[in-house]
Scaffold this active site. Structure first.
Site, PDB file in Angstrom:
ATOM      1  N   CYS B  94      21.508  64.917  54.402  1.00  0.00           N
ATOM      2  CA  CYS B  94      20.840  64.150  55.442  1.00  0.00           C
ATOM      3  C   CYS B  94      19.685  64.952  56.072  1.00  0.00           C
ATOM      4  CB  CYS B  94      21.867  63.713  56.485  1.00  0.00           C
ATOM      5  SG  CYS B  94      21.400  62.200  57.313  1.00  0.00           S
ATOM      6  N   ARG B 128      17.498  51.497  60.572  1.00  0.00           N
ATOM      7  CA  ARG B 128      18.406  52.538  60.101  1.00  0.00           C
ATOM      8  C   ARG B 128      19.226  52.001  58.950  1.00  0.00           C
ATOM      9  NH1 ARG B 128      18.396  57.136  63.118  1.00  0.00           N
ATOM     10  NH2 ARG B 128      20.096  58.245  62.147  1.00  0.00           N
ATOM     11  N   HIS B 194      26.319  61.753  54.313  1.00  0.00           N
ATOM     12  CA  HIS B 194      26.512  62.737  55.360  1.00  0.00           C
ATOM     13  C   HIS B 194      27.989  62.997  55.651  1.00  0.00           C
ATOM     14  CE1 HIS B 194      26.593  59.827  59.023  1.00  0.00           C
ATOM     15  NE2 HIS B 194      27.812  60.129  58.663  1.00  0.00           N
TER      16      HIS B 194
END
Lengths: 489, 251
Positions: B94, B128, B194
């Site tokens: 990430c 996002r 992540h």
């Protein structure tokens, strides 16, 4: 003389529709009807909350952990001292849920029937709620990483709270002195500020490996700590720019006793030192109690009233909530293990299995709960549930930052059941924490979990996250005849 | 045999349960009797990076990423680039993954210069990309299916000489457009998956260990482990992703 407010048809429609929808939802057994009624009301009048809360004296509680418990303590103290209090005790803490709560507490013309309100408010919703209900006091309990996929990051959450506070310049802020993120709110806003906190270290004083606030929010330098209380909370100071913990106006001077059912502390505020008994265990509830006392006194309440209530404060909705489950003793034939069943009968055990439910939503709360469990003096069974639905946050990565390692070394913990949508991930987390996999059982069926608890010869602790708590709580309530939150009174 | 692992900037790049990955690498070595030393290298710490075999860089908050850019600029950046060219194994996730590229340009057009160790760049977008997702690792990275969780608004675009780490099965990956996920450049494994990606993707974890061991010893003997618990966590997510999308397509 005040001008009479014009009667608005859309207010009447909004309030009526809200009451009807909630009533229908509850009577048809579709649950608490917490959000939908408010959404319907807002269709008729977008700002209906402003109208139905007009003139109500409000305390708002926000922050990552402890919102519900702190609001619950405040509500108890206000009620027990004779006030008629409006509260959103269901935990529906977004604009729609809060709107529903105020609409249903208003008369059919939309005029509030109660004069005082204690409102638990989601951090992100504060900026919508605060400008509509004009709170006199806003409590910010703490800030930890939580439900990251909804909010992005802790700093983003802080910014959301700040923008809510900016819309309520009249409110007095009640802030956690040991939380460098929370107390930084005072740097940017003109509001009057009151701090609560602990003047005493708690737990191990090792530097934090995982912290949500390692670096100074003003200048980026690593904080130094004179002592820690839990997670990133403590007596912090920035060695470079000097930003530091404020001296709390409502301070816990010492923690005198901590037991499985509560704590005794000595608090200092208003120039006086007072003993306070808190009917809820664990360090985080000491913080909740301190926050509640600070808010209550700031709101104009008598210290003796809230101190009296704190002693008998009951747990709220899934937070350290107790269930007394009628015990079922298996017959030899039913039991896979005849010897165990015989033992149970011979031991003449109590007729109930004590089950305690502790809602856990983020690493800070989870680690604190595990620390509490590891301090227990008798053997127990543990159920951990993890869902990843919208209200929980879809991201469950945080379980790797919580201190499950302590469970492996917890001497009184017998067996662990993992449940919920992500039970497999929990089992994996526990394997890595060093818990022997043959002590971990995977069971996603709540009915079977209930049966296990009913047959347990030991007290059971349940550590669920939000939606898994709702589901399992219903099963436990049905089995114990406990009423749903909206039936409580 | 032993591996020296360097956890880069653990104090700031630790937002999403990242320590689960270090725990996993350590544990899978320990279960096989291979020694492992983990060194935490914080902002301002000086160390000889050539002594490490495997580097881990996690994701962090935007606020804290600014703090570490200064540290990279002070010389550590050059050492990291040298370690990459030297074939050392990197797992970068990430924010840590983005940091290895040329730059990050925010949605508002502010450009932040990064390490430039691998040929790619990232541009902020207004939406996002957040959810569970899965991808198939390239053959050079073992070819297994990885399940993870992505949470990023930056869209990453790879240069011509950089392979993606894998191909998206469900979800967005690098940019949600070209079907690529992460990067594989020399022994750098960059990914948007992540947090604790390794524990429930044991084949991916072993691929990293194997790569690091081969670089150091020319061979890797990784005895098979009982991965029942690991794979059940993997399969639970994978099944859900496949079912959910099938259901969506039917609607």
């Amino acid at each position: 003389m005040m001008a009479k407010k014009p009667l608005r048809l859309n207010t009447i429609l909004a309030v009526a529709s809200c009451k009807c929808v909630r009533s229908i939802l509850r009577h048809t057994g579709k649950g608490g009807g917490t959000a939908l009624p408010g959404k319907v009301a807002m269709k008729f009048q977008k700002d209906v909350l402003e109208t139905v809360s007009d003139g109500v004296d409000c305390i708002v509680v926000t922050g990552t952990n402890g919102k519900t418990t702190t609001a619950n303590i405040l509500e108890s103290a206000l009620t027990e001292s004779g006030r008629n209090v409006l509260a959103n005790k269901s935990g529906a803490n977004l604009l729609s849920g809060i709107t529903a709560e105020f609409c249903c507490a208003a008369d059919w013309l939309g005029r509030p029937k109660k004069k005082v309100a204690v409102i638990e408010c989601d951090e992100g919703a504060l900026k919508q709620v605060a400008p509509r209900i004009h709170p006199r006091v806003i409590v910010v309990t703490n800030l930890f990483r939580d439900q990251l996929d909804r909010y992005g990051e802790v700093m983003n959450t802080l910014a959301q709270i700040r923008s809510g506070v900016e819309k309520a310049p009249q409110a007095t802020l009640v802030l956690n002195a040991e939380d460098s993120l929370v107390s930084s709110l005072a740097l940017d806003v003109p509001n009057r500020v009151v701090y609560f906190g602990l003047n005493t270290p708690v737990g191990d004083q090792k530097p934090r490996e995982i912290s949500d606030a390692l670096h100074c929010i003003r200048c980026g330098t690593e904080y130094q700590y004179r002592y820690y209380t839990y997670a990133h909370l403590g007596d912090f100071v920035c060695p470079k720019c000097g930003y530091h913990r404020a001296k709390p106006d409502f301070a816990v001077q010492s923690i005198d006793r901590m037991e499985a059912d509560g704590s005794r502390v000595t608090m200092k505020f208003g120039g006086e030192t007072r003993p306070v008994a808190i009917g809820l265990p664990a360090v985080y509830n000491i913080y909740n109690a301190a926050a509640a006392i600070a808010a209550y006194v700031t709101f104009g309440g008598e210290p003796s009233e809230i101190i009296r209530s704190l002693k008998g404060v009951h747990s709220s909705f899934g937070r350290m909530e107790k269930f007394e489950l009628p015990r079922k003793i298996m017959t030899r034939a039913e039991s896979g293990n005849p010897a165990a069943a015989a033992d149970a009968t011979a031991a003449g055990m109590n007729a109930v299995v004590p089950v305690r439910m502790i809602l856990v939503k983020n690493p800070a709360g989870c680690s604190q709960t595990i620390a509490y469990l590891c301090g227990l003096a008798e053997d127990f069974q543990l159920v951990i549930c993890l869902n990843d639905r919208t209200a929980d946050g879809h991201d469950i990565s945080w379980i790797w930052d919580a201190d499950y390692e302590k469970l492996a070394a917890c001497s009184h913990l017998r067996e662990i059941w993992v449940s919920g949508d992500r039970a497999e991930e929990l089992r994996l987390r526990l394997k890595y924490a060093g818990v022997k996999t043959n002590r971990i059982h995977l069971e996603k069926d709540n009915a079977k979990l209930l049966a296990m608890m009913q047959e347990s010869s030991l007290p059971v602790f349940v550590m669920p996250n939000y939606t898994s708590m709702l589901a399992l709580r219903k099963v436990l309530s049905d089995a114990t005849g406990k009423k749903a939150f909206w039936e409580k009174q | 045999m032993e591996l020296n692992i360097c956890h880069l900037y653990p104090e700031v790049l630790n937002l999403y349960g990242d320590r689960g990955n270090i725990r996993c690498l350590e544990q899978r070595l320990a279960w096989r009797g291979i020694d492992c030393h983990v060194t935490m290298l914080k902002i301002g710490d000086q160390a000889d990076l050539t002594k490490f075999d495997l580097f881990f860089v996690g994701g962090g908050q935007d606020f804290e990423q600014e703090v570490l850019l200064a540290d990279l600029g002070s010389g550590k950046g050059g050492e990291i680039r040298a370690a990459i060219e030297d074939g050392k194994t990197f797992l970068a996730i990430c924010g840590g993954y983005q940091m290895l590229g040329h730059y990050y340009e925010t949605h508002e057009g502010v450009k932040c210069e990064y390490l430039g160790a691998v040929d790619f760049y990232t541009k902020g977008a207004d939406v996002r990309m957040i959810d569970n997702y899965c991808f198939t690792l390239g053959q050079e990275s073992g070819g297994s299916v990885v399940v993870g969780f992505e949470n990023h608004s930056g869209k990453t675009w790879l240069g011509p000489d950089v392979q993606p780490l894998g191909r998206i099965i469900r979800g967005n990956g690098n940019n949600g457009e070209d079907g690529t996920e992460g990067c594989r450049y020399r022994n750098v494994f960059g990914t948007y998956s992540h947090g604790p990606v390794l524990p429930k993707n044991p084949q991916f974890a072993d691929e990293l260990l194997r790569t690091a061991l081969i670089r150091k010893y020319g061979k890797a003997d990784l005895a098979p482990l009982d991965d029942t618990v690991e794979l059940s966590a993997h399969d639970a997510v994978y099944r859900r992703l496949m079912n959910r999308f099938e259901a969506d397509e039917r609607d």
